[in-house]
Write an enzyme that holds these catalytic residues in place. Structure first.
Site, mmCIF file in Angstrom:
data_model
loop_
_atom_site.group_PDB
_atom_site.id
_atom_site.type_symbol
_atom_site.label_atom_id
_atom_site.label_comp_id
_atom_site.label_asym_id
_atom_site.label_seq_id
_atom_site.Cartn_x
_atom_site.Cartn_y
_atom_site.Cartn_z
ATOM 1 N N SER A 1 0.844 -1.202 0.000
ATOM 2 C CA SER A 1 0.000 0.000 0.000
ATOM 3 C C SER A 1 0.871 1.241 0.000
ATOM 4 O O SER A 1 1.979 1.235 0.548
ATOM 5 C CB SER A 1 -0.893 0.025 1.245
ATOM 6 O OG SER A 1 -0.147 0.380 2.399
ATOM 7 N N ASP A 2 0.374 2.297 -0.627
ATOM 8 C CA ASP A 2 0.996 3.593 -0.375
ATOM 9 C C ASP A 2 0.692 3.956 1.076
ATOM 10 O O ASP A 2 -0.251 3.448 1.677
ATOM 11 C CB ASP A 2 0.461 4.649 -1.347
ATOM 12 C CG ASP A 2 1.433 5.797 -1.536
ATOM 13 O OD1 ASP A 2 2.346 5.958 -0.703
ATOM 14 O OD2 ASP A 2 1.296 6.538 -2.527
ATOM 15 N N TRP A 3 1.486 4.846 1.635
ATOM 16 C CA TRP A 3 1.411 5.135 3.068
ATOM 17 C C TRP A 3 0.078 5.814 3.389
ATOM 18 O O TRP A 3 -0.168 6.944 3.000
ATOM 19 C CB TRP A 3 2.594 6.004 3.480
ATOM 20 C CG TRP A 3 3.788 5.233 3.936
ATOM 21 C CD1 TRP A 3 4.471 5.408 5.114
ATOM 22 C CD2 TRP A 3 4.468 4.148 3.273
ATOM 23 N NE1 TRP A 3 5.513 4.505 5.214
ATOM 24 C CE2 TRP A 3 5.530 3.718 4.103
ATOM 25 C CE3 TRP A 3 4.260 3.482 2.064
ATOM 26 C CZ2 TRP A 3 6.390 2.682 3.761
ATOM 27 C CZ3 TRP A 3 5.111 2.434 1.708
ATOM 28 C CH2 TRP A 3 6.154 2.049 2.553
ATOM 29 N N GLY B 1 -2.806 4.509 2.366
ATOM 30 C CA GLY B 1 -3.687 4.277 1.227
ATOM 31 C C GLY B 1 -4.733 3.207 1.448
ATOM 32 O O GLY B 1 -5.512 2.903 0.544
#
Length: 745
Positions: free
Chosen positions: A272-274, A276
């Protein structure tokens, strides 16, 4: 102080433990530990490790334990995973669960040029060198997941994060990303290709839902990711913040399960993006493997077990214990993360890497030199002839401002950064006098996440005084070099914000106009990762696209400006005259609100300009040289081909100038009649060729039906329709030199 000390101790302890476990596997338990035997196939090792893990260990394995790490299994000798930004250099250490600096004195890296510059080399060998060098630095710092490269498509010149990407064309991005991945991963460090997918703006990036037709999705926005998976074999991919089909892309059924895994066969880890991740059930079932974040779902100051509140942590565990969900999906996630561990931290044959070396500095300089683009050179103002030049006036804040700090997650703590002014002075030495005037005041700050440039850019003089000083210096000089453009401040080239206009900030347009009046030998060096408006383009004889070039910026720029290096970079995106010459803005669909509709469809960049017969300021693929090249007539090895055939085009290219140079020969394909609308032409091949004066070489391109195909969204398949085509070969999308007709039977 005590909190900072404890945080620092955590980092040191964690890295020491990771090293010990990765080397010895000393904590392994139980008979016949297949997972520790690196002579066994990875699949067997994964299954063996999986069956030894407890439920709690599995849950812990798939979410963060700190800002940039996730747990291993100490009991089994499986090390932690340590991620790092980013695509342009290895970021400094931060505290365990804060963005503040850890205060290390040995984490100052080599800053490589931004990816816009790498792509502008149009040189796959440079991409491999970049990846290899960056991977060595990541490995030395014991990082096993590199959060990059970024390959989102340049849809609008206002996207604040374009400088981190590889331009507007999916074919170019596809060809440049693969060697980068291979270079990094040969060091036992996984690339985490980002941001999958449709992350083409920063405005409302956590909440905007992208509406795009399947043709544009498959033809424009997905090809580089597909190449990263199927040709580059990237070991991980990062989801993007935005939504698609109403689902966040970090847990998106259509993107992650249907396309990434089922259609493309991706075996790696989806990270995941941080911050996200937004829903536990969607994260379980829709393809996410490893959750990272910042201040997400309970991660707040003062909460000691905040990471256990992540969506794939205690909430997941509770659903399993209550019987609401099974463990099938959990085991799949753990399998994929284990596989990544065996490819990286559990690989006993990983090289040791190296950090901030002279070799890496030379690589950064070489890439920067090859990526610099000569946009205009009327009257051959460049290269500067030092034997005839007594005084050089350097003007502009960007001649002195450090650019390695700032811009978002790609901000770096570089071992050093050579400014353009410093680079010119170093190169010119006593051959000419170099004088400097600031000219304008832009961003006087120099701090990002606690990394400070140490520069004092405070300025008490008025704009009028600065302008007057610059004009006076320009009058005295033989040559004026203006360093302007953008910087990495908010609402310029920076993560989290989009630009507010196409124009240059800080009243640079007026300054350039006035300088052009007093000195005819004026060079404008545009430092940016984006296109900018140039209302003074007819008054300024020489224009250079200088990008964000990293540690060796000043040395690379000086070498091109004085002619030690012949420029060979080419633009990877179109410079429009005005915003409405861009498809997204012509449709009024940037940045949108809660939704953004990609109404331009497949007509992105030069495709839009070609369709509407719009003359760009500077075309995609454009870039001049200090020498000249002559193209012969293209020939084909056959007049027609079947769907199973290949066809080869050949063209002679000759250096007709007086010095050695490199030319990027570009192949575009035009479908003359199609059942669905198609671009006038599309890039389908490129080769960079080096030629001495008078030398000529034959450049060949071989294509098959994939170069002729379009995505039929009604059939959901790629189609190559029989009919007439043209192969167009030239020096840019707007400079076709020769063409050949052929037929697909």
């Amino acid at each position: 102080m005590r909190k900072a000390y404890i945080n620092a101790c955590k980092i040191v302890k964690s890295i020491m433990l990771t090293f010990m476990l990765g080397v010895s596997g000393a904590y392994a338990q139980g008979p016949a530990a297949v997972y520790l035997d690196d002579t066994k196939p990875i699949n067997e090792r994964v299954e063996d490790a999986l069956q030894r893990m407890t439920l709690k260990e599995k849950i812990a394995f798939i979410h963060a334990q700190s800002k940039f790490s996730s747990p291993g299994v100490a009991r089994l000798g499986i090390p932690e995973n340590w991620t790092t930004d980013g695509p342009h250099g290895i970021r400094p250490e931060v505290l365990w669960d804060e963005w503040s600096q850890a205060g290390w004195t040995n984490d100052s890296c080599t800053a490589f040029p931004a990816l816009t510059c790498l792509a502008a080399t149009w040189n796959k060998d440079m991409s491999l060198l970049y990846g290899k060098s960056l991977g060595e630095e990541a490995r030395y710092r014991n990082k096993n997941i590199l959060l990059g490269p970024g390959i989102n498509i340049y849809r609008s010149p206002l996207n604040g994060r374009n400088f981190e990407y590889m331009g507007e064309d999916p074919f170019l991005s596809s060809k440049m990303v693969v060697p980068y991945i291979k270079g990094v991963q040969q060091n036992g460090v996984a690339t985490c290709v980002k941001h999958f997918a449709l992350n083409n703006q920063e405005t409302n990036r956590h909440g905007v839902n992208v509406v795009v037709d399947d043709r544009a999705l498959y033809e424009i926005y997905l090809p580089a990711f597909k190449a990263a998976v199927q040709e580059g074999d990237t070991w991980s991919i990062m989801g993007s913040y935005n939504l698609y089909k109403g689902q966040h892309c970090c847990h998106n059924q259509y993107l992650l399960n249907d396309i990434l895994r089922k259609e493309w066969g991706f075996k790696g880890v989806v990270v995941s993006d941080w911050g996200g991740v937004h829903d536990t059930r969607q994260a379980i079932f829709n393809g996410l493997d490893l959750e990272f974040g910042s201040w997400t779902n309970g991660l707040t100051e003062g909460k000691s077990s905040a990471y256990d509140a992540y969506y794939l942590a205690d909430p997941y565990l509770k659903l399993i214990k209550s019987g609401e969900v099974g463990t099938k999906e959990l085991d799949e996630k753990v399998r994929r993360v284990l596989r990544l561990s065996f490819l990286t931290t559990m690989n006993r044959n990983r090289p040791t890497g190296s950090f901030a070396t002279e070799e890496h500095a030379l690589a950064a300089r070489k890439i920067a030199q090859e990526g610099i683009v000569l946009l205009k050179n009327k009257g051959n103002v460049l290269p500067i002839n030092l034997s005839k030049t007594k005084t050089i006036a350097v003007i502009g804040e960007n001649a002195i401002k450090m650019m390695t700090v700032g811009g978002g997650s790609s901000s770096l703590k570089a071992k050093y950064e050579i400014s353009p002014l410093e680079g010119i002075r170093n190169r010119v030495g006593n051959e000419a006098t170099v004088i400097y005037a600031r000219g304008y005041v832009g961003d006087t700050t120099g701090n990002y996440n606690g990394v400070a440039t140490g520069q004092n850019l405070a300025e008490k003089r008025s704009s009028a005084e600065l302008l007057a000083e610059a004009i006076e210096l320009a009058k005295k000089a033989d040559v004026v070099i203006f360093f302007g453009g953008l910087n990495k401040s908010d609402k310029q080239d920076a993560e989290g914000y989009d630009r507010e206009s196409l124009g240059l900030p800080y009243n640079q347009d007026q300054l350039l106009t006035e300088l052009a009046k007093v000195n005819k030998n004026l060079v404008m060096v545009n430092i940016s990762g984006n296109a900018v408006a140039m209302p003074w383009v007819n008054q300024v004889p020489a224009i250079v696209q200088g990008w964000f070039l990293g540690s060796e910026a000043g040395n690379a720029l000086a070498s091109v400006l004085v002619g030690d290096v012949n420029p060979s970079g080419k633009l990877t995106f179109t410079f429009p005259v005005k915003l409405t010459d861009n498809g997204a803005h012509a449709a009024g669909e940037f940045p949108g609100k809660d939704e953004v509709h990609y109404k331009e469809g497949i007509f992105v960049g030069y495709r839009w300009a070609d369709k509407h017969k719009i003359k760009p300021l500077f075309a995609f693929g454009h870039g001049l040289s200090y020498t000249t090249f002559q193209y012969g007539k293209v020939t084909a090895d056959r007049k027609s081909m079947s769907a199973s055939d290949k066809i080869t085009f050949s063209v002679n290219v000759k250096n007709t100038g007086s010095r050695e140079g490199e030319e990027v020969v570009q192949l575009y394909i035009s479908d003359l009649k199609s059942s669905l609308p198609r671009p006038v032409k599309e890039l389908k091949g490129f080769e960079k060729v080096s030629l001495k004066p008078g030398e000529q070489k034959t450049v060949t391109f071989t294509i098959d039906k994939t170069a002729l195909s379009f995505f039929d969204d009604a059939k959901h398949e790629w189609v190559a329709e029989p009919g007439d085509f043209e192969a167009l070969i030239g020096a840019s999308s707007a400079d076709v030199r020769t063409k050949a007709s052929f037929k697909l039977n």
